[in-house]
Design an enzyme around this catalytic site. Structure first.
Site, mmCIF file in Angstrom:
data_model
loop_
_atom_site.group_PDB
_atom_site.id
_atom_site.type_symbol
_atom_site.label_atom_id
_atom_site.label_comp_id
_atom_site.label_asym_id
_atom_site.label_seq_id
_atom_site.Cartn_x
_atom_site.Cartn_y
_atom_site.Cartn_z
ATOM 1 C CE LYS A 246 -14.830 3.632 7.567
ATOM 2 N NZ LYS A 246 -15.548 3.736 6.591
ATOM 3 C CB ILE B 191 -12.304 -3.156 -2.494
ATOM 4 C CG1 ILE B 191 -12.149 -3.707 -0.529
ATOM 5 C CG2 ILE B 191 -12.170 -3.384 -3.535
ATOM 6 C CD1 ILE B 191 -12.837 -5.442 -1.319
ATOM 7 C CB CYS C 221 -0.645 -0.044 0.771
ATOM 8 S SG CYS C 221 -2.162 -1.875 1.277
ATOM 9 C CG HIS D 214 -6.234 1.998 0.500
ATOM 10 N ND1 HIS D 214 -5.130 2.650 0.051
ATOM 11 C CD2 HIS D 214 -5.545 1.235 1.170
ATOM 12 C CE1 HIS D 214 -4.070 2.112 0.131
ATOM 13 N NE2 HIS D 214 -4.530 0.491 0.841
#
Length: 388
Positions: free
Chosen positions: A330, A210, A84, A334
């Site tokens: 959040k 997701i 990430c 992401h």
């Protein structure tokens, strides 16, 4: 050696884009960044591109040259992978090469397409950032891993799920005016606490979604910006990177993130500043507990104190140190390979006053981006400052 300038940035909307490919998403962000920068594409020297799961989600490796082609560049193009933190690693590589005089202009960016393979497959794909032999084969997923970290934190320092709920509520509220955010929905602490459990103590609202999306930025040397009359007041003045054991069981503690400690120390030293000089930050809150660990590693709070920051209103847009004005992972979303550059874009826009949450730090001159990979086995930290 001069500090690279952010000449322009572009970010797609984050969310579900079933009809679009990764190259299509990156083309949108990259062309937007180039247009915003005022840089002649012929002057670009290199592309540094972050992506994590292209082989699994799109059966596509070797994405560097593919993405250069997508935005009309004929330059050396390198894909960087640090889970990430892939885009953060891309930024760091560009910064180093601009500083050493090897290049004058670089495009940094990243993209990820994840929703097309479904939740189960995306969860499995994300899990390969953990230790296959000792974690994945035992059934470990990242919600489970961060739940272990949260439990360890509560046992060592105190705190409760309601404290984490305040982080989710804050970041959802920040995202309400972010046109790029995946989730533009206000929630209450009660809703966050009562949401379905994902991996105790973490619930649905403790977890990032997701996401499909892309982000890009054009970085130049200060000399190039001055020579070409670019409006580029924001500089990357500090860069740092840290690492840790990949598997949780190989670490001496689960409630701290030494990789982020190292990255922050290096970035602060590089920029010649300290935590007290920072006006706001974008941190890697893939889960709410991750924001707590990040703000402690960045030196904003002592160990065990970060858990109460959102509860006390200290990190919301009205607080002394706003965290994740974008909505964070959040609520903003992401898309793994794009996140680090999306953070950089947010900070640059807040500092130049063009972000819808810029009024939270009207006199802000220093922002920090914290981008983490896996259970924070890889971390990059970047300091951005206004340099007229």
């Amino acid at each position: 050696m001069s500090d690279p300038r952010v000449a322009g940035a572009g970010v797609t909307s984050f969310g579900k884009h079933p009809e679009r490919t990764g190259r299509d998403l990156f083309a949108e962000a990259g062309l937007e960044a180039l247009d915003a920068s005022g840089v002649d594409p012929d002057d670009v020297d290199a592309l540094y591109y972050g992506n994590f799961m292209g082989e699994l989600a799109e059966h596509q490796g070797h994405q560097g040259p593919l993405m250069a082609e997508a935005i009309g560049l004929d330059v050396p193009a390198t894909r960087l992978e640090a889970a990430c933190a892939s885009a953060g690693a891309a930024i760091r590589e560009a910064v180093k090469n601009l500083r050493n005089g090897e290049q004058d202009v670089a495009v940094v960016g990243g993209a990820e397409r994840m929703t097309n393979i479904g939740t189960a497959a995306a969860t499995d794909a994300l899990a390969i950032a953990a230790d296959d032999l000792y974690e994945i084969r035992a059934g470990m997923t990242f919600p489970g891993a961060y739940a272990l970290m949260a439990r360890s934190y509560f046992e060592q320092y105190g705190g409760e799920h309601e404290d984490l709920a305040h982080i989710a509520v804050k970041n959802h509220e920040h995202a309400l005016v972010n046109e790029h955010a995946q989730i533009q929905k206000e929630i209450t602490v009660e809703e966050a606490v009562d949401a379905p459990t994902i991996a105790s103590p973490l619930g649905l609202y403790d977890s990032c979604p997701i996401t499909d999306g892309a982000a890009a930025a054009v970085l130049t040397t200060a000399e190039y910006a001055e020579e070409h009359g670019l409006d580029a007041p924001v500089a990357v003045t500090g860069t740092g990177q840290g690492g840790d054991n990949l598997a949780l069981q190989d670490r001496p503690h689960l409630a701290q993130t030494p990789a982020a400690d190292k990255a922050a120390d290096e970035a602060y030293s590089d920029a010649g500043i300290g935590p007290d000089d920072v006006d706001f930050a974008e941190v890697h809150d893939c889960f709410t507990i991750a924001e707590v660990l990040a703000i402690e590693s960045l030196g904003f709070y002592d160990r065990g104190e970060g858990i109460h920051a959102a509860t006390n209103g200290e990190t919301d847009r009205h607080g002394e140190l706003p965290i994740n004005l974008s909505g964070g992972l959040k609520a903003k979303g992401h898309p793994v390979g794009a996140t680090g550059v999306a953070q950089l874009a947010t900070i640059a826009w807040v500092l130049d006053g063009s972000h819808p949450r810029a009024d939270a730090v009207p006199d802000g001159t220093v922002g920090v981006a914290h981008n983490a990979g896996g259970t924070v086995a890889s971390t990059t930290v970047h300091v951005l400052e206004v340099r007229e």
